[in-house]
Design an enzyme around this catalytic site. Sequence first.
Site, short mmCIF file in Angstrom:
data_model
loop_
_atom_site.label_atom_id
_atom_site.label_comp_id
_atom_site.label_asym_id
_atom_site.label_seq_id
_atom_site.Cartn_x
_atom_site.Cartn_y
_atom_site.Cartn_z
N VAL A 40 0.84 -1.20 0.00
CA VAL A 40 0.00 0.00 0.00
C VAL A 40 0.88 1.25 0.00
O VAL A 40 1.82 1.37 0.79
CB VAL A 40 -0.94 0.00 1.21
CG1 VAL A 40 -1.64 1.35 1.36
CG2 VAL A 40 -1.98 -1.13 1.07
N HIS A 80 7.05 -5.48 21.38
CA HIS A 80 5.71 -5.26 21.95
C HIS A 80 5.27 -3.81 21.79
O HIS A 80 4.44 -3.32 22.57
CB HIS A 80 5.70 -5.62 23.44
CG HIS A 80 6.00 -7.05 23.72
ND1 HIS A 80 6.41 -7.50 24.97
CD2 HIS A 80 5.94 -8.14 22.92
CE1 HIS A 80 6.59 -8.81 24.92
NE2 HIS A 80 6.33 -9.22 23.69
N HIS A 116 3.13 -10.16 27.10
CA HIS A 116 3.34 -10.33 25.66
C HIS A 116 2.03 -10.04 24.94
O HIS A 116 0.95 -10.37 25.43
CB HIS A 116 3.84 -11.73 25.37
CG HIS A 116 5.15 -12.03 26.04
ND1 HIS A 116 6.36 -11.97 25.38
CD2 HIS A 116 5.45 -12.36 27.32
CE1 HIS A 116 7.33 -12.25 26.23
NE2 HIS A 116 6.81 -12.49 27.42
#
Length: 615
Positions: A245, A548, A591
């Site tokens: 994109v 994360h 997590h």
Amino acid sequence: MEAKLATVHDLADKCFDFVIIGGGTSGLCIANRLSEDAHVSVAVLESGRAHLDDPIIYHPTGWLQQAMNPEYDWAFPQSPQSTCDTSRFFWNRGKGLGGSSSMNLLLWTRPQREDMDAIEKLGNPGWNWENFYKYSKKSESFFVPERVSVGDYRDLYKSDTFGHEGPVKLSFTQTSSGIERPVQQSLKLLGVETIDDSMSGETVGTFKVASDLDPATGKRCSAATAYLLPVIDRPNLKVLTEAHVTKLVTETSKGEVVTTAVEFEHGGTLHKVLVGKEVILCAGTIQSPQILELSGIGDRNILEPLNIEVQKHLPSVGRNLQDHIVSTGLVLAMRDEVDLITSESMTDEKLTSRLRETEPDADPTSLCLSGCTFLPLQAFSDRAESTIAQLKAKVAREDEHYAPGLREQYELLSELLANPRYPAMELFVFPFDAVPPVELDGDVRSSITYSSQKPFPVLMPSILHPLSRGTIHICSSDPKRAPNIDPRYFEEEADMDVLLDAFKFTRKMSQMAPFQVIAGAELAPGPKAQTDEEIRAHIEKNLHTTWHSCGTCSMLPEDKGGVVDSKLKVYGTSNIRIVDLSILPLIVSVHTQTVAYGIAEMAADIIKEQNSANA
């Protein structure tokens, strides 16, 4: 399987009700749920390749081969940091169907209850623990172990806190490294209990974690396996890979930005897919803000110098970046008489044969990181009270200098960290010979260099709620150029203080009798690093991301630094939503895989409800 995927001619110049950008963890979940309605059409644009029959994806340790391989990994470079040396690592992200669910470490951890309630308190009605818990379980299909786990390292769980009818297959790995139980025993001597239920919103303690492993096959269960393959033949769902994109094509109507099409490159040619109802960005913390900015939605001070026409001045795009900060804390030699399983020892036929004799159901090649430990500030820091008091004083003193909404985040964090049942640190026990390069005896060496004779454990402390806030912004109008990732590690000095205390606790644990049964000499940083200054220097040279990151399109009120509202719609637009970890205004304690799925499950119902009301 790849033949079932769409061709560019299936999408180019065609109109779809929903166009999803990103075929990763959240994107494929959304695609599955929205295409359940046969009356709507759904298109997915994924920049990477399909990898649907790729054994490297399915294998539990295949991520070791994926990391830094451009076929599978975006490996985004990070800007230099003035406070630490991060020149030797990249921000790894899954590239291909399944996204990072195809290359993560398979840990399945649910957030602390307070993590999700905090999102609602920051101005997002309905985004609380109870709602998230329901939707998170919707993604799960947990398999109760058929046998009692061997030895003292046990599969502890409560069956009713897992989901049992969802797409993602979960189980406990039957192979452990042998390191995890001595860690648990040593932690117990320090007052840390082994908990039997980590999935109901209480994560403080140490435990064996479930993995997204299909117990019937021993293979990874990614978003592609769980959410896409079972429905890939739906006639109203088209999934195109290798479609990068470049921007959203927009116009302004009634004062709002409206996306009419999505421009993408495929095979070196630009194409457009038309948007009937909504475009849903699921490109992640790094690329969702990048696509917004390339489309003219963001801070005009970023866009105008790049000659990008501003469609919506939204200065919070790309801000509020947060990440768990982890240090390669302690590298230890192993005693000669101890047999441990690590990724390197899997090639030792003598050792693996002995393992199969003692544990017939175990397979050394199914080794997963499975030992988790989450601790509150009070459990590892002697200065917890003063740290919290300093944070409160800082908030009161520097309020006028904060970005919009940051004061509210800090105030909430100070309350959470004062709770002795709220996790502030994670201790990684890493049974893989694949840690990033470590400073050892003044020389930077890879793990292979100094572990070739014997497996070894790496103990890695991580802080879960850093105060420092970074940014991700484009630095070019070229959509193929990686954005500038500036996490601003240790911009707030309190982050180093907390990580320093976490390191000291980790070293203390490594010196307890149960762990000393298996551990030999400390290789890094070594006994010479004793003072705070010496330990800080080690941390600064050996800092890493835990993959994360969140926050760059935060779900907050617009005047408080928000990019999306509580319905996940981008402010100032009529039909752009974001569904990925970038919307989290505060990083969670654990997590993040379950959070990505849970957000997507919640978002699917929000989108269905709103579109039904508008029908």
